[in-house]
Design an enzyme around this catalytic site. Structure first.
Site, PDB file in Angstrom:
ATOM      1  N   ARG A  24       0.835  -1.203   0.000  1.00 53.52           N
ATOM      2  CA  ARG A  24       0.000   0.000   0.000  1.00 53.52           C
ATOM      3  C   ARG A  24       0.875   1.260   0.000  1.00 53.52           C
ATOM      4  O   ARG A  24       0.571   2.256   0.641  1.00 53.52           O
ATOM      5  CB  ARG A  24      -0.960  -0.009   1.203  1.00 53.52           C
ATOM      6  CG  ARG A  24      -2.103  -1.002   0.996  1.00 53.52           C
ATOM      7  CD  ARG A  24      -3.107  -0.936   2.117  1.00 53.52           C
ATOM      8  NE  ARG A  24      -2.541  -1.415   3.360  1.00 53.52           N
ATOM      9  CZ  ARG A  24      -2.951  -1.078   4.577  1.00 53.52           C
ATOM     10  NH1 ARG A  24      -3.966  -0.246   4.708  1.00 53.52           N
ATOM     11  NH2 ARG A  24      -2.375  -1.563   5.647  1.00 53.52           N
ATOM     12  N   ASN A 136     -17.110  -1.939  -6.408  1.00 47.17           N
ATOM     13  CA  ASN A 136     -16.945  -1.116  -5.224  1.00 47.17           C
ATOM     14  C   ASN A 136     -15.791  -0.131  -5.392  1.00 47.17           C
ATOM     15  O   ASN A 136     -15.295   0.429  -4.430  1.00 47.17           O
ATOM     16  CB  ASN A 136     -16.738  -1.990  -3.994  1.00 47.17           C
ATOM     17  CG  ASN A 136     -16.746  -1.161  -2.727  1.00 47.17           C
ATOM     18  OD1 ASN A 136     -17.406  -0.124  -2.663  1.00 47.17           O
ATOM     19  ND2 ASN A 136     -15.984  -1.582  -1.745  1.00 47.17           N
ATOM     20  N   GLU A 513     -19.164   2.992  16.691  1.00 46.73           N
ATOM     21  CA  GLU A 513     -18.475   1.898  15.980  1.00 46.73           C
ATOM     22  C   GLU A 513     -16.955   1.830  16.194  1.00 46.73           C
ATOM     23  O   GLU A 513     -16.231   1.409  15.290  1.00 46.73           O
ATOM     24  CB  GLU A 513     -18.786   1.956  14.471  1.00 46.73           C
ATOM     25  CG  GLU A 513     -20.284   1.947  14.156  1.00 46.73           C
ATOM     26  CD  GLU A 513     -20.591   2.039  12.652  1.00 46.73           C
ATOM     27  OE1 GLU A 513     -19.747   1.659  11.828  1.00 46.73           O
ATOM     28  OE2 GLU A 513     -21.714   2.479  12.316  1.00 46.73           O
ATOM     29  N   GLU A 634     -24.892  -0.589  -6.039  1.00 43.57           N
ATOM     30  CA  GLU A 634     -23.655  -0.992  -6.705  1.00 43.57           C
ATOM     31  C   GLU A 634     -23.749  -2.400  -7.293  1.00 43.57           C
ATOM     32  O   GLU A 634     -23.111  -2.694  -8.306  1.00 43.57           O
ATOM     33  CB  GLU A 634     -22.541  -0.838  -5.684  1.00 43.57           C
ATOM     34  CG  GLU A 634     -21.503  -1.855  -5.596  1.00 43.57           C
ATOM     35  CD  GLU A 634     -20.701  -1.646  -4.300  1.00 43.57           C
ATOM     36  OE1 GLU A 634     -20.687  -0.550  -3.739  1.00 43.57           O
ATOM     37  OE2 GLU A 634     -20.107  -2.608  -3.850  1.00 43.57           O
ATOM     38  N   HIS A 723     -16.725  13.043   2.640  1.00 44.85           N
ATOM     39  CA  HIS A 723     -15.589  12.462   1.920  1.00 44.85           C
ATOM     40  C   HIS A 723     -14.421  13.429   1.819  1.00 44.85           C
ATOM     41  O   HIS A 723     -13.365  13.062   1.330  1.00 44.85           O
ATOM     42  CB  HIS A 723     -16.020  12.007   0.530  1.00 44.85           C
ATOM     43  CG  HIS A 723     -17.043  10.920   0.590  1.00 44.85           C
ATOM     44  ND1 HIS A 723     -18.382  11.165   0.437  1.00 44.85           N
ATOM     45  CD2 HIS A 723     -16.927   9.606   0.824  1.00 44.85           C
ATOM     46  CE1 HIS A 723     -19.041  10.037   0.568  1.00 44.85           C
ATOM     47  NE2 HIS A 723     -18.187   9.071   0.800  1.00 44.85           N
ATOM     48  N   CYS A 755     -22.590  10.340   5.222  1.00 46.86           N
ATOM     49  CA  CYS A 755     -22.120   8.972   5.479  1.00 46.86           C
ATOM     50  C   CYS A 755     -21.460   8.955   6.857  1.00 46.86           C
ATOM     51  O   CYS A 755     -21.495   9.944   7.584  1.00 46.86           O
ATOM     52  CB  CYS A 755     -21.137   8.569   4.371  1.00 46.86           C
ATOM     53  SG  CYS A 755     -20.775   6.811   4.328  1.00 46.86           S
TER      54      CYS A 755
END
Ligand code: GLN
Ligand code: ZN
Length: 812
Positions: A24, A136, A513, A634, A723, A755
């Site tokens: 990555r 995705n 979360e 999607e 985002h 989101c």
């Protein structure tokens, strides 16, 4: 045919490879630069791209893609669509007005431009981001309108090719999104004007491709790859016949000049369609790549028209992690070879960006499951082996074929892939298991129980995942932190998040979360039938990656999953705390799903596990449960004809998951995309009490669409684009809330971000949520005043009789 150079296409190739790097490294370089550009200047990103391209090229050569032009020259800093848009100089006017000018992507200026376009700046909203076909992966939507200035910027395409050649001695194949697909994926800069023809700029754009190709030829490039996946999809704003005609005219012109590399036109992500193939056959394109994983072998007429030019047979799927059925692939290849007049090469059906690098690194994976799986490197090997078979006869690869057959048989016989008790339970599901009380009854019962103000405020679930939380989870996973200490640390975080939400004045709280690494993986780890990987990262957008789980067997829930954390959060506050689950469709969409059982069956297995979870949450006192389905859109098949069957099982599984919820339990769902129109009926079909949607990047379009469609349930169109790190102004947020309240009706509107907030930091989260709550309070006040003054029909619609509108203070 204008054969400009004699280079032949290799027998084996791929359409693309993962781009973030095995370690990555691109993600790290981008994020370091974004965080601290003084210490990590843009040049470090450019350097990383070069090194990564070298690493990829050497790896692919080692895996057997040794021939010239077999390896695509990729290495896109943020996104391949944005990369092509920058090659065309497509910079929206609001950016040029702010001092940005067109620049080739792999330059410090180009990285600056990519950063601004994809992340926005203090003053400018970023480009919209949306799903790349039914995957995705998300691309940035280029803004190309009738007046957008365009100019050719081939410098980076040329530099990549020459740099890789210098570093590795390999002649690679530059890749561009083709002109027709690029324009279909773009949108005009402003949407206020009359609708514009998406293909209106085709002439201009093709002119620029001609210039770019000529520059590439001058640098010695012999093959270029032009991707036209739009041909495999329906649902464009332009008729199919027009698209096909556009392809023909674009590629006739593009392939006419002599000073250009040979053109490999690819149609991945589904069947290209005979009409499109015939159109391409009438151009001078040198080679064609088709998706034979999802699509069919081209018909005789198209192949006749295509003549002796090579066809790359995409028999190795790029979308799933399962081994290719090699025997099936040899059949497909035989059929194509029998019908084609020219050479048949072996390739992947799509680029491999949707799968991780290398399964041999997954030493922790169950050896049986590991043997069933092929990541990018294994798929390259499959391509190379099949190409060897094409060249030397299938006998030459007998051993490979036998091994594959043996592994397939072992998988079919494995007990985890067929558990009678799970199969019996799904077989016993009845229609009424998917039906709740009427919406009217539910609304009244929930109103009674929750007593929320008008325009209730909430969030989508996650709160910032700080370095500390990640470290806590990592330490627990590694065994350095015992269960008790871990629980303590997560509870501290939950308490902090609940306190923050109370301080901010939100109405429906969440636990935040912190225990979840990922909204799907978290459930996958808790359910039987899933395996998780350690290095299986795939790019989601920009520098963001996800690590899909592998759903390999029948699914069941050994124990409650979320009840303790949600219950703990609820014990800290008097306000309702929303339980947070990921829905069956999204769990399937964001996992690598088994290919040996129908999706409908698998989705129902997951749904039953979630149904039990909701029952347990209710028993613990939870009054609101959100079942996230951000992926509903999607998975929607690209072809119209395949959609009804999909919608039936996807909507059905959501309803099975939520169908046992009590009348006064409020079920929320959350969807993360802006093109919801195509699935509006499905969203209605979910029958959730509240639906939150991503909306803030797409102007007022969504809200107006919902209003026009008379969407019958409560909705929360996002008012903060999470985002990007940009904090919206109070006026922006209030304007969106006001617009939604007036268009949809204030009694149906929720106020929430687009989101979850896990990728954000606390300071911007607090600042933005503060404005969000203030905006809701302000608009409530306005509505209340309008109502008192008896002003206008708008207000009458917005505030139905019997609802007590008021500011936040008055409602509690
Ligand atoms: N509940 C999830 C979260 O807030 C939803 C994320 C998503 O929609 N992608 O993180
Ligand atoms: Zn979302």
């Amino acid at each position: 045919m204008t054969v400009t150079n004699p280079a032949t296409l290799p027998a084996a190739t791929i359409l693309g490879y993962p781009r973030i790097g095995p370690d990555r490294e691109l993600k790290r370089a981008l994020e370091a630069h974004w965080k601290d550009p003084a210490r990590h200047p843009a040049s470090t990103v450019v350097d990383t791209l070069g090194a990564l391209r070298e690493r990829t090229t050497l790896r692919l050569r080692e895996l057997g893609l040794g021939a010239e032009h077999a390896i695509p020259s990729e290495g896109f800093a943020v996104d391949h669509v944005l990369d092509t848009a920058l090659a065309l100089g497509a910079v929206p006017a609001r950016f040029t007005a702010d001092g940005y000018s067109p620049a080739a992507p792999d330059t410090p200026e180009g990285i600056g431009l990519l950063t601004a376009l994809s992340r926005g700046t203090d003053r400018l909203e970023p480009l919209e981001m949306t799903k790349w076909f039914d995957t995705n992966y998300h691309y940035y939507v280029p803004e190309i309108g009738p007046d957008t200035p365009l100019s050719a910027h081939p410098e980076s395409l040329v530099a990549r090719y020459l740099d890789t050649l210098r570093r590795t001695g390999v002649r690679t194949r530059p890749v561009l999104v083709g002109p027709v697909t690029l324009l279909l994926l773009s949108r005009p800069e402003t949407t206020d004007d009359a609708p514009v023809d998406p293909l209106g700029r085709l002439e201009d754009v093709v002119g620029l491709y001609v210039r770019i190709l000529s520059e590439l030829a001058a640098a010695g490039v012999q093959w270029v790859q032009l991707d036209e996946p739009a041909l495999a999809a329906d649902g464009w704003a332009v008729e199919r016949t027009e698209i096909v005609a556009a392809v023909e005219s674009a590629y006739r012109r593009l392939t006419f000049p002599a000073d250009r590399p040979a053109a490999l036109v690819t149609v991945g992500y589904g069947d290209a369609g005979g009409d499109a193939l015939l159109a391409l056959a009438r151009t001078d394109a040198e080679a064609l790549a088709v998706d034979l994983d999802r699509g069919d072998v081209p018909g005789a007429e198209a192949l006749r028209a295509w003549g002796e030019r090579p066809v790359v047979a995409g028999v190795v799927g790029g979308r799933t992690v399962w081994r290719t059925d090699l025997a099936g692939a040899t059949d497909t290849l035989d059929r194509l070879r029998a019908a084609a007049r020219g050479p048949v090469a072996v390739g992947t059906a799509t680029p491999l960006l949707h799968v991780p690098h290398d399964v041999t690194q997954e030493t922790g994976l169950d050896p049986d499951v590991r043997s069933w799986v092929a990541f990018a490197d294994q798929k390259v090997t499959e391509v190379v082996e099949l190409a060897r078979g094409v060249e030397h006869g299938w006998e030459a690869i007998t051993q490979t074929l036998e091994t594959d057959a043996r592994i397939r048989a072992a998988r079919a016989a494995h007990p985890a892939t067929h558990r009678p008790e799970v199969r019996e339970r799904t077989a016993a599901v009845r229609g009424e298991d998917r039906v709740r009380a009427s919406a009217v009854e539910r609304r009244a019962a929930q109103h009674e129980r929750l007593r929320l103000p008008l325009l209730p405020t909430t969030t989508i679930g996650s709160f910032p995942q700080t370095t500390e939380i990640r470290a806590t989870r990592a330490a627990h996973r590694a065994g350095r932190l015992d269960d008790a200490a871990y629980t303590e640390a997560i509870r501290r975080e939950i308490a902090r998040t609940v306190r923050a939400q109370e301080e901010l004045g939100l109405d429906v709280l969440v636990h935040g979360e912190p225990e979840r690494n990922d909204m799907v993986q978290y459930f996958a780890e808790a359910l039987d039938g899933f395996a998780t990987t350690r290095h299986g990262w795939v790019q989601s957008y920009g520098s963001r990656c996800t690590r899909p789980s592998i759903l390999f067997g029948d699914v069941s829930r050994p124990a409650p999953i979320t009840v303790d954390w949600t219950g703990y959060a609820a014990s800290l506050t008097d306000r309702p705390v929303k339980g947070m689950l990921t829905g069956p469709v999204t769990i399937l969409a964001w996992s690598f799903v088994r290919d040996d059982a129908p999706a409908a069956e698998v989705a129902d297995q997951v749904a039953l596990a979630l149904r039990d979870e909701i029952t347990d949450l209710e028993a613990a006192g939870t009054a609101v449960v959100q079942v996230d389905e951000p992926a509903l859109r999607e998975l929607l098949p690209l072809r119209e004809a395949d959609r009804p069957a999909y919608l039936e099982w996807s909507v059905g599984s959501f309803r099975l998951a939520t169908g046992a919820a009590a009348t006064d339990t409020q079920i929320h769902t959350h969807l993360c995309y802006s093109e919801f129109e195509t699935v509006l009926d499905a969203i209605e079909g979910l029958d959730a009490d509240v639906t939150t949607l991503e909306a803030s990047r797409s102007g007022s379009g969504i809200v107006d669409g919902l209003a026009a469609a008379d969407f019958p349930r409560d909705v929360g169109p996002g008012v903060w684009d999470i985002h990007s790190p940009r904090v919206p102004t109070f006026e922006e947020v209030a304007g969106r809330v006001r617009h939604a309240a007036h268009a949809i009706g204030a009694d149906r509107v929720w106020v929430n971000p687009d989101c979850g907030l896990k990728t954000r930091a606390w300071p911007e989260t607090r600042a933005a949520l503060d404005r969000l709550v203030a905006a809701a309070v302000t608009v409530r006040g306005e509505l209340a005043r309008a109502d008192r003054d008896g002003q206008g029909n708008d207000a009458a619609r917005a505030v139905p009789p019997g609802t007590a509108p008021a500011g936040a203070a008055a409602t509690r």
